[in-house]
Scaffold this active site. Structure first.
Site: not given
Length: 225
Positions: A99-100
């Protein structure tokens, strides 16, 4: 199914808890949060300390590996123990996700070379350092690797992962259970819609966040006693 999340100093809270909220609703899953050492790990907002019940050396495999991002990612990239652990766990996983800016850690572990991948919009070009092809999408799948864009995109990625490990009906049921039906009051969720002034302000703020001291941390030692 064992789902493992490694965290590190100044990770982003929603990168962790968003996917956990989705995937913990799957049947027969076990979620483990790990860190270099057991104990409290502080996120980048310094607001909600997270306890990692397991150390990296206690986890030798995972069915699903999900690496969150955060303003601490740049420092974490220099942590050979963490990066090498991610590479080892990937050898055991059915799915490896991020994520990210967690995707940069996947890249540092050698898992994105020649693959399309995404990350937070402000860090997309950094993926090229690891041989990845940056893609501006909410989430990107390449074989068993799924990368999600910034922060909130982890929920989208987790719903897609739920469909892959279970089925679409289960994923739809989870989406309804958490009432994930976004209706933001502003169209400012991407650089394309936010406008140049806001993009510049956020970019400057993000650069400052990577170096500014964290706010004073309260003494929460009693939590691990």
């Amino acid at each position: 199914m064992l789902i493992v999340f490694p965290i590190y100093d100044q990770f982003t809270t929603l990168d962790l808890v968003g996917p956990i909220e989705v995937l913990s609703l799957l049947p027969d899953v076990e979620v483990k949060v790990v860190a270099i050492q057991r104990g409290i790990v502080w996120p980048d907002n310094a607001a909600l300390p997270v306890i990692a019940p397991f150390a990296l050396d206690e986890i030798a495999h995972a069915d699903v590996l999900i690496v969150p991002g955060g303003t601490g990612t740049l420092a974490a990239l220099e942590d050979r123990q963490l990066v090498e652990w991610i590479a080892r766990i990937d050898q055991t996983s059915q799915w490896t996700c991020s994520v990210c800016t967690g995707s940069l850690l996947l890249g540092a572990a050698g898992l994105l070379n020649g693959k399309p991948a995404t990350t937070h919009w402000a860090m997309l070009d950094a993926l090229r350092v690891y041989g990845a092809e940056p893609v501006t999408e909410r989430w990107v799948r390449s074989d068993k690797v799924i990368t999600a864009a910034g922060v909130s995109a982890g929920i989208d990625m987790a719903l897609q992962l739920a469909a892959l490990v279970a089925d679409e009906q289960m994923a739809r049921a989870i989406q309804l259970a958490i009432e994930y039906d976004p209706a933001p009051p502003f169209t400012a969720g991407s650089p394309e819609t936010a406008g140049a002034g806001i993009v510049a302000a956020v970019a400057e703020g993000q650069t400052a966040l990577t170096t500014r001291p964290m706010r004073t941390r309260p003494n929460l030692g009693f939590l691990t006693q």
